[in-house]
Design a protein around this motif. Structure first.
Motif, PDB file in Angstrom:
ATOM      1  N   ALA A  93       0.854  -1.192   0.000  1.00 11.52           N
ATOM      2  CA  ALA A  93       0.000   0.000   0.000  1.00 11.52           C
ATOM      3  C   ALA A  93       0.885   1.235   0.000  1.00 11.52           C
ATOM      4  O   ALA A  93       2.049   1.180   0.412  1.00 11.52           O
ATOM      5  CB  ALA A  93      -0.929   0.006   1.211  1.00 11.52           C
ATOM      6  N   ALA A  94       0.332   2.339  -0.458  1.00  8.41           N
ATOM      7  CA  ALA A  94       1.077   3.600  -0.479  1.00  8.41           C
ATOM      8  C   ALA A  94       0.122   4.748  -0.171  1.00  8.41           C
ATOM      9  O   ALA A  94      -1.073   4.689  -0.487  1.00  8.41           O
ATOM     10  CB  ALA A  94       1.755   3.815  -1.828  1.00  8.41           C
ATOM     11  N   VAL A  95       0.643   5.777   0.455  1.00 11.72           N
ATOM     12  CA  VAL A  95      -0.166   6.947   0.786  1.00 11.72           C
ATOM     13  C   VAL A  95       0.683   8.194   0.565  1.00 11.72           C
ATOM     14  O   VAL A  95       1.880   8.205   0.848  1.00 11.72           O
ATOM     15  CB  VAL A  95      -0.674   6.884   2.247  1.00 11.72           C
ATOM     16  N   HIS A  96       0.058   9.233   0.022  1.00 12.64           N
ATOM     17  CA  HIS A  96       0.775  10.493  -0.106  1.00 12.64           C
ATOM     18  C   HIS A  96       0.054  11.583   0.687  1.00 12.64           C
ATOM     19  O   HIS A  96      -1.113  11.455   1.041  1.00 12.64           O
ATOM     20  CB  HIS A  96       0.962  10.892  -1.575  1.00 12.64           C
ATOM     21  N   PHE A  97       0.802  12.643   0.999  1.00 13.75           N
ATOM     22  CA  PHE A  97       0.302  13.752   1.797  1.00 13.75           C
ATOM     23  C   PHE A  97       0.487  15.058   1.038  1.00 13.75           C
ATOM     24  O   PHE A  97       1.362  15.180   0.183  1.00 13.75           O
ATOM     25  CB  PHE A  97       1.066  13.862   3.126  1.00 13.75           C
ATOM     26  N   ARG A  98      -0.331  16.027   1.378  1.00 13.47           N
ATOM     27  CA  ARG A  98      -0.139  17.382   0.852  1.00 13.47           C
ATOM     28  C   ARG A  98      -0.500  18.356   1.951  1.00 13.47           C
ATOM     29  O   ARG A  98      -1.635  18.397   2.434  1.00 13.47           O
ATOM     30  CB  ARG A  98      -1.014  17.624  -0.374  1.00 13.47           C
ATOM     31  N   SER A  99       0.490  19.118   2.377  1.00 16.11           N
ATOM     32  CA  SER A  99       0.268  20.136   3.400  1.00 16.11           C
ATOM     33  C   SER A  99       0.116  21.489   2.720  1.00 16.11           C
ATOM     34  O   SER A  99       0.929  21.860   1.874  1.00 16.11           O
ATOM     35  CB  SER A  99       1.448  20.171   4.378  1.00 16.11           C
ATOM     36  N   GLN A 100      -0.944  22.211   3.089  1.00 15.13           N
ATOM     37  CA  GLN A 100      -1.169  23.540   2.519  1.00 15.13           C
ATOM     38  C   GLN A 100      -1.269  24.594   3.617  1.00 15.13           C
ATOM     39  O   GLN A 100      -1.995  25.574   3.498  1.00 15.13           O
ATOM     40  CB  GLN A 100      -2.425  23.526   1.651  1.00 15.13           C
ATOM     41  N   GLY A 101      -0.507  24.379   4.668  1.00 18.40           N
ATOM     42  CA  GLY A 101      -0.452  25.366   5.736  1.00 18.40           C
ATOM     43  C   GLY A 101      -1.590  25.227   6.723  1.00 18.40           C
ATOM     44  O   GLY A 101      -2.267  24.200   6.808  1.00 18.40           O
ATOM     45  N   VAL A 118      -3.454  18.240   7.257  1.00 22.22           N
ATOM     46  CA  VAL A 118      -2.805  17.660   6.081  1.00 22.22           C
ATOM     47  C   VAL A 118      -3.852  16.920   5.243  1.00 22.22           C
ATOM     48  O   VAL A 118      -4.843  16.417   5.776  1.00 22.22           O
ATOM     49  CB  VAL A 118      -1.671  16.687   6.503  1.00 22.22           C
ATOM     50  N   TYR A 119      -3.656  16.916   3.935  1.00 25.55           N
ATOM     51  CA  TYR A 119      -4.422  16.038   3.054  1.00 25.55           C
ATOM     52  C   TYR A 119      -3.683  14.702   2.986  1.00 25.55           C
ATOM     53  O   TYR A 119      -2.453  14.665   2.933  1.00 25.55           O
ATOM     54  CB  TYR A 119      -4.517  16.624   1.651  1.00 25.55           C
ATOM     55  N   ALA A 120      -4.430  13.599   2.974  1.00 26.75           N
ATOM     56  CA  ALA A 120      -3.802  12.275   2.922  1.00 26.75           C
ATOM     57  C   ALA A 120      -4.612  11.344   2.026  1.00 26.75           C
ATOM     58  O   ALA A 120      -5.843  11.459   1.928  1.00 26.75           O
ATOM     59  CB  ALA A 120      -3.681  11.679   4.318  1.00 26.75           C
ATOM     60  N   GLY A 121      -3.894  10.410   1.413  1.00 24.25           N
ATOM     61  CA  GLY A 121      -4.535   9.410   0.574  1.00 24.25           C
ATOM     62  C   GLY A 121      -5.350   8.421   1.395  1.00 24.25           C
ATOM     63  O   GLY A 121      -5.226   8.322   2.613  1.00 24.25           O
ATOM     64  N   LYS A 122      -6.181   7.637   0.691  1.00 25.15           N
ATOM     65  CA  LYS A 122      -7.156   6.757   1.351  1.00 25.15           C
ATOM     66  C   LYS A 122      -6.514   5.628   2.157  1.00 25.15           C
ATOM     67  O   LYS A 122      -7.156   5.050   3.034  1.00 25.15           O
ATOM     68  CB  LYS A 122      -8.108   6.172   0.307  1.00 25.15           C
ATOM     69  N   ASP A 123      -5.251   5.268   1.865  1.00 22.77           N
ATOM     70  CA  ASP A 123      -4.606   4.157   2.569  1.00 22.77           C
ATOM     71  C   ASP A 123      -3.818   4.588   3.802  1.00 22.77           C
ATOM     72  O   ASP A 123      -2.991   3.835   4.314  1.00 22.77           O
ATOM     73  CB  ASP A 123      -3.677   3.399   1.613  1.00 22.77           C
TER      74      ASP A 123
END
Length: 818
Positions: A93-101, A118-123
């Motif tokens: 499985a893999a998950v990515h993140f995106r921080s926008q402050g 933070v934004y995070a993927g479903k896994d």
């Protein structure tokens, strides 16, 4: 037998109460410091181990060199997380993140600022072990506009009620439904998120473009999977996805070989989750990490301070040998063997060691809050852990053996006939052993002093270095977007005050933690297909008052001005950017270009955007002094964004805070007011070093104090051994000063010998530490001389007390038996 030994030990302790108390104090203090450092090290080494599959979790790190700039970062392309489980069989499985402050969050009315979003993927919950309080991990982050929140966040917005199924409003516009509540992330985690938003609702997260690196990406490997095989397949993904994307942008003739031969590079590799906290210092880290070098340094300090304390015990035990010599002689004359005597003295040492551990635990309880404040940690004594008590008992046994073995040999070696006649000489070479131990003690103390002075000298250098901008008396007001179309009015009203000189809008500021954006540019008329023409630039959007507010220096051309309508397409470069462009002739008035439009359309179908150079600003530091100054371009924007920064002239900053806050409250009631000062933000970049310096200074003082106890003991021993010599010298007319000098000169030599050994080691260690800084101090001779003189002055003070006492003694008392 043991009862007799115990009674003898108690009598011996009581007979020499002062020496025994010094013994216990020195040993207890050394043990307490060792316990505190051990708690600290165990905490640092435990990071991220709470995840069930911690050893199978990896982060993908990016190593990119392009356009003269180097990027070692945690961000990867958006589509990588989805592609890896499909293309690499080893990835479960893999998950990515995106921080926008930060976000402004509210349930109904007043906003609360939340930073850990933070934004995070479903896994996310499949990769990481984050226990849920409410909800279900399955599908928790599958749908757009859904989120999971921490327990403390749920308690904040929904006290005494269930949060699942409820809605929170972000930035006054986006409604997010809560699908799960999870336990607060433990302290020993390299990230701490209070709101995790589903990346399914973020348009950027759905991108299929492989050249934009904005997403930290983590993966979980299958049981038994080989990380090296995954690393190799990441290289294949570069060929499969990144190279074609570069070909789209740069033209069909793009060649990776040519790209790399021009000094450029694109590489992705795995980083173990358990290595992140101690071995990683990449761009874009979620939180500042620690450093494995400091782990080794603290471990060495713990060992050295414990050794210094044990050495003190040895020296104090041998220093009071005269009071035990006749006892040894009588015991041997009555038939006690050497082993019996050694057992007697070792048992006494073990009892003292055990008592010292009890005292040390009390000292630890007292000192731990101060250490926590210095180190920014929340360490606690594990009272409920049986292993902790077993370790204490084992430590007491080990320290008792370490501290008692030499005195036991020393005292047991006395010859009964000699000691009963008053000759206190022990075995040959014992003086050399004691001197060597003192040299070792002070060598460690000198190393710690040099390290502490070096750290604070570097921090002082950072604070006083010309940065290329003025960080003092600048207040930064956050979340300007909360003011909406009233932002400009807010700025205008404040700058009209006599307390404020000028103000600016920008999220791009020369301190870490503010906005950053970069993309390639080239000089007009040059071919962007030729990679040597491309310059990677930081692109900073500012307003017309930015240069004036931050006190930057224009060295060529001019600043932006509202009097020039054409400045909407103007740009100011820093000196590094000008050098990288390698422009011919006067740069003022020349144009630079970049791609405009969707890069997936290919180079031939993309428009170009041009900017005209109107000024060159002197290089300024916008990251830590550990980094070189990279290329920056500054261009004007009329849209308020990020921070509102004001340069003020008031002596009392509270007046300025009150002014700014009152204007904020009147324009944006119900919106949280958050501010900071630019110099504080600058100082935040060096908090870790500052804390390390303070901890080093504290341990240095303690190490010197314990070492001085040892010197006190050795001076007492020498004075006792030379008591009759001193008496004879005084009877023959020697002065008190002469005798003090006589007793002190030997120990002065020992301190100087310690310096000779310590200085090269300290120089090497601090040179290695300073290598992390691109801008650093020189380790000049004055640091070493200051450290040596400091130790000598302290040592002379300690020796002086005993020496004067011995020199002023009545010679009749020492010579009456002659």
């Amino acid at each position: 037998m043991f009862k007799n030994i115990f009674k003898t030990a108690i009598r011996s302790f009581w007979k020499t109460k002062t020496i025994s108390l010094i013994n216990v104090l020195g040993l207890s203090l050394g043990i307490a410091i060792c316990i505190i450092i051990s708690l600290f090290l165990f905490n640092e080494l435990s990071y991220d181990k709470h995840h069930t599959n911690a050893e199978r979790i990896y982060r993908v790190k990016s190593d990119i060199i392009f356009g003269g700039n180097s990027f070692n970062m945690i961000q990867c392309p958006a589509p990588m997380a989805e592609a890896m489980p499909l293309e690499i069989p080893e990835v479960e499985a893999a998950v990515h993140f995106r921080s926008q402050g930060s976000f402004l969050v509210k349930r109904e009315e007043d906003n609360i600022k939340e930073n850990d979003v933070v934004y995070a993927g479903k896994d996310f919950f499949k990769v990481f072990t984050v226990p849920l309080v409410e909800g279900n991990v399955e599908g928790a982050l599958d749908e757009p506009n859904t989120m999971a929140i921490s327990k403390k966040t749920a308690d904040k917005f929904f006290p005494n009620e269930s949060a699942v199924g409820k809605t929170l409003i972000l930035d006054n516009k986006s409604n997010y439904k809560i699908t799960a509540v999870y336990e607060d992330m433990p302290v020993n985690s390299h990230f701490h998120f209070d709101l995790i938003l589903a990346a399914a609702g973020l348009e950027e997260a759905q991108s299929t473009f492989w050249l934009s690196n904005n997403f930290p990406t983590y993966l979980l490997l299958h049981e038994g999977a080989d990380p090296a095989a995954v690393d190799a397949k990441l290289k294949e993904m570069i060929q499969t996805h990144v190279v074609p994307a570069l070909g789209q942008v740069m033209g069909e003739s793009f060649s990776l070989t040519e790209f790399e031969s021009s000094g450029n590079k694109i590489d992705y590799s795995l980083q173990p989750l358990l290595d992140i906290h101690l071995y990683s210092n990449l761009q874009g880290e979620f939180e500042p990490n620690f450093n494995i070098t400091y782990i080794y340094m603290f471990a060495a300090i713990a060992v050295f301070i414990l050794l210094i304390a044990c050495i003190n015990f040895m020296n104090l035990s041998t220093a009071r040998s005269s009071s035990r010599a006749k006892e040894v002689g009588v015991r041997k004359a009555l038939g006690s063997g050497k082993k019996d005597l050694m057992w007697q003295f070792l048992t006494e040492t073990f009892l003292m060691s055990l008592f010292s551990f009890i005292v040390a635990l009390a000292i630890t309880v007292f000192l731990l809050p101060f250490f926590n404040e210095l180190s920014n940690r929340s360490l606690e004594i594990p009272y409920s852990d049986i292993l902790f008590y077993v370790s204490l008992l084992g430590g007491a046994f080990f320290v008792g053996l370490l501290a008692g073995i030499y005195p036991s040999f020393f005292l047991a070696a006395f010859e009964p006939i000699k000691v009963l006649k008053g000759n206190l000489s022990g075995r040959k070479g014992s003086g050399s052993v004691r001197s060597s131990l003192v040299v070792f003690q002070f060598a460690i103390s000198i190393i710690l002093i040099i390290a502490t002075v070096s750290v604070f000298s570097q921090l002082n250098y950072i604070q006083k270095k010309e940065l290329g901008f003025n960080k003092d008396q600048v207040i930064m007001v956050e979340d300007i977007y909360a003011l909406g179309d009233q932002a400009q009015s807010f700025k205008d009203e404040i700058v009209q005050s006599s307390l404020v000189d000028v103000g600016t809008f920008s999220g791009f500021l020369p301190v870490s933690g503010t906005w950053r954006s970069d993309n390639p540019w080239w000089g007009e008329g040059k071919d962007p297909k030729q990679q040597e023409n491309l310059v990677s630039l930081q692109n900073w959007s500012v307003d017309f008052d930015y240069i004036k507010t931050l006190g930057m220096k224009i060295i060529e051309g001019r600043d932006f001005s509202v009097e020039f309508p054409s400045d909407s397409n103007a740009v100011i470069l820093n000196q590094t950017a000008l050098k990288n462009f390698n422009l011919e002739g006067n740069p003022i008035g020349q144009r630079i270009a970049t791609f405009s439009g969707n890069p997936t359309d290919g180079l031939s179908n993309m428009d170009l955007e041009y900017k005209t150079i109107v000024g060159i600003v002197e290089n300024f530091h916008f990251e830590s002094l550990k980094e070189n100054i990279n290329a920056v371009m500054i261009y004007p924007s009329k849209r308020p964004q990020g921070f509102a920064s004001f340069k003020f002239n008031a002596k009392d900053s509270k007046e300025v805070i009150d002014l700014v806050e009152s204007k904020w409250r009147s324009i944006a009631p119900g919106q949280p007011f958050n501010y900071s000062f630019l110099d504080d933000k600058f100082g935040d970049m060096y908090k870790a070093e500052s804390r390390i310096g303070n901890v080093f200074a504290s341990f240095t003082v303690i190490a010197i104090f314990i070492a001085c106890l040892g010197l006190f003991a050795l001076t007492a021993y020498t004075a006792e051994q030379r008591r009759k010599e001193i008496g004879i010298r005084k009877a023959l007319g020697a002065s008190v000063g002469g005798i003090v000098f006589l007793l002190s000169q030997e120990f002065t030599k020992l301190v100087l010998i310690a310096f000779v050994f310590a200085a090269p080691l300290a120089w090497y260690g601090m040179s290695q530490w300073l290598e992390d800084y691109q801008f650093r101090i020189d380790l000049g001779w004055e640091i070493f001389v200051f450290s040596a003189l400091g130790v000598l002055l302290v040592a002379w003070g300690v020796m002086g007390v005993q020496s004067v006492r011995a020199a002023m003694a009545n010679p009749v008392d020492s010579l009456r038996s002659e």
